[in-house]
Design an enzyme around this catalytic site. Structure first.
Site, short mmCIF file in Angstrom:
data_model
loop_
_atom_site.label_atom_id
_atom_site.label_comp_id
_atom_site.label_asym_id
_atom_site.label_seq_id
_atom_site.Cartn_x
_atom_site.Cartn_y
_atom_site.Cartn_z
CG ASP A 43 0.30 1.82 -6.63
OD1 ASP A 43 0.06 2.97 -6.22
OD2 ASP A 43 0.89 0.97 -5.94
CD GLU A 53 2.01 -0.76 -1.14
OE1 GLU A 53 2.03 0.29 -0.48
OE2 GLU A 53 2.39 -0.82 -2.34
N1 HPA Z 1 2.49 2.77 -1.64
C1 HPA Z 1 2.84 3.79 -0.85
N2 HPA Z 1 3.19 4.97 -1.32
C2 HPA Z 1 3.18 5.16 -2.65
C3 HPA Z 1 2.83 4.14 -3.50
C4 HPA Z 1 2.45 2.89 -2.96
O1 HPA Z 1 2.11 1.91 -3.65
N3 HPA Z 1 2.94 4.65 -4.75
C5 HPA Z 1 3.32 5.94 -4.64
N4 HPA Z 1 3.47 6.25 -3.36
ZN ZN Z 2 -0.43 3.71 -4.18
#
Ligand code: HPA
Ligand code: ZN
Length: 340
Positions: A279, A201
């Site tokens: 998400d 990410e």
């Molecule tokens: N990334 C990492 N941790 C998280 C996310 C995310 O998109 N959403 C909630 N905790």
């Molecule tokens: Zn997430």
């Protein structure tokens, strides 16, 4: 044209595989629960909460997300939170969901498994009975905490493992690579749990390799930065490794600059097994259908790609093969019917 594609995406039965239940806490419910539990928040009203939801990166978001979950105190609070999400699923034709939760976000505040597990589970059972929505639960380890804390969490979860399908890894990615959690993931595998991890990410392709090679994951959550490494793309594509992609999250957390630049179509063209997810829908501007709408508006997503993404969601789920096949045959029927 885009309107009819949006109607198609809305109408199709869908599976959601990347949703943090604490990230479905809408501002109105946050204020309501704060009131119910006598908690003072730094926001006087809904507008002030919405204004605070302005992030430049993952960490900005996480700071507000952990603060927000402090209003979750009782079994009923966890039930109400989960039930509200499941009602959204019902409205949007999400018929199967695999829900993340963050136990350490609660145990650190003195709220234990005996509080949140029955609350969440009761809502999931009600959704199966009343709405026909199937579900699984995935317990995430917070990667900004250490592996010892993850082990304690796994141990605390043992009495509840019948209700938990797998483990995940979330929170601040940079500086907290997957290899640090190798032993706890190995233990989870021994317990028969599925394994997933947020990787790529904000973190580099090396973190995706670690999730694959050291954690033995069944899916990669996000995975966007895999595109920087051609060998990795080939490996993910040839293994049909699922990537749970979250477009509106990517935009709000500045993983992409604008929705038109979202790489979802490129991912599909490269043979990657991507699906669409929300998400943290209360924080990022919407649930499943809003994510499809944004892609349809901005990227030129086609009818075939919509079917591909929806099918990938079911095929990447932890449902038994016969249930996946039943969902796929329904989708294929709708695909044939929508040609006419
Ligand atoms: N990334 C990492 N941790 C998280 C996310 C995310 O998109 N959403 C909630 N905790
Ligand atoms: Zn997430």
């Amino acid at each position: 044209m885009t309107a009819s594609l949006k109607r198609l995406a809305a109408r199709l039965p869908k599976a959601e595989l990347h949703i943090h239940i604490e990230g479905s806490l809408e501002p109105a419910m946050m204020l309501e629960l704060a009131d119910r539990n006598g908690i003072t928040l730094p926001y006087p009203d809904i507008d002030a909460v919405s204004k605070a939801y302005n992030f430049n990166c993952l960490q900005d978001f996480l700071d507000i997300y952990y603060q927000g979950m402090s209003v979750l105190q009782t079994e009923q609070d966890f039930h109400d939170l989960t039930w509200a999400y499941l009602q959204r699923c019902h409205q949007q034709n999400v018929v199967h969901c695999e829900i993340f939760f963050d136990p350490q976000g609660h145990t650190e505040r003195g709220i234990g498994f005996e509080v949140f597990m029955p609350g969440i589970s009761r809502a999931l059972e009600k959704a199966q009975d009343e709405l026909g929505i199937s579900s699984r639960l995935i317990m995430c380890f917070l990667r900004h905490l250490d592996e010892a804390s993850a082990f304690e969490t796994l141990q605390a979860a043992e009495p509840y493992l019948d209700a938990i399908t797998g483990v995940g890894l979330d929170s601040s990615e940079l500086g907290h690579p997957p290899h640090l959690f190798r032993n706890v993931f190995e233990r989870a595998a021994q317990l028969g749990l599925k394994r997933v991890a947020h990787a790529g990410e904000e973190g580099p392709p090396a973190y995706v390799y670690e999730a694959l090679d050291l954690l033995g994951v069944d899916r990669i959550d996000h995975g966007n930065r895999s595109l920087e490494d051609d060998e990795l793309v080939k490996r993910l594509a040839s293994g049909r490794m699922p990537l749970t992609v979250c477009p509106q999250s990517n935009l709000r957390l500045a993983v992409i600059d604008d929705m038109a630049a979202h790489p979802i179509r490129k991912m599909l063209a490269l043979g990657l097994n991507a699906c669409i997810n929300s998400d943290d829908p209360a924080y990022f501007g919407g649930y499943m259908n809003e994510n499809f709408d944004a892609l349809i508006t901005s990227t030129g997503l086609t009818r075939d790609e919509i079917f591909q993404l929806v099918g990938n969601g079911f095929k990447s789920s932890f449902l038994p093969p016969a249930e996946i096949a039943a969902h796929m045959s329904r989708i294929n029927e709708m695909r044939e019917a929508s040609k006419e």
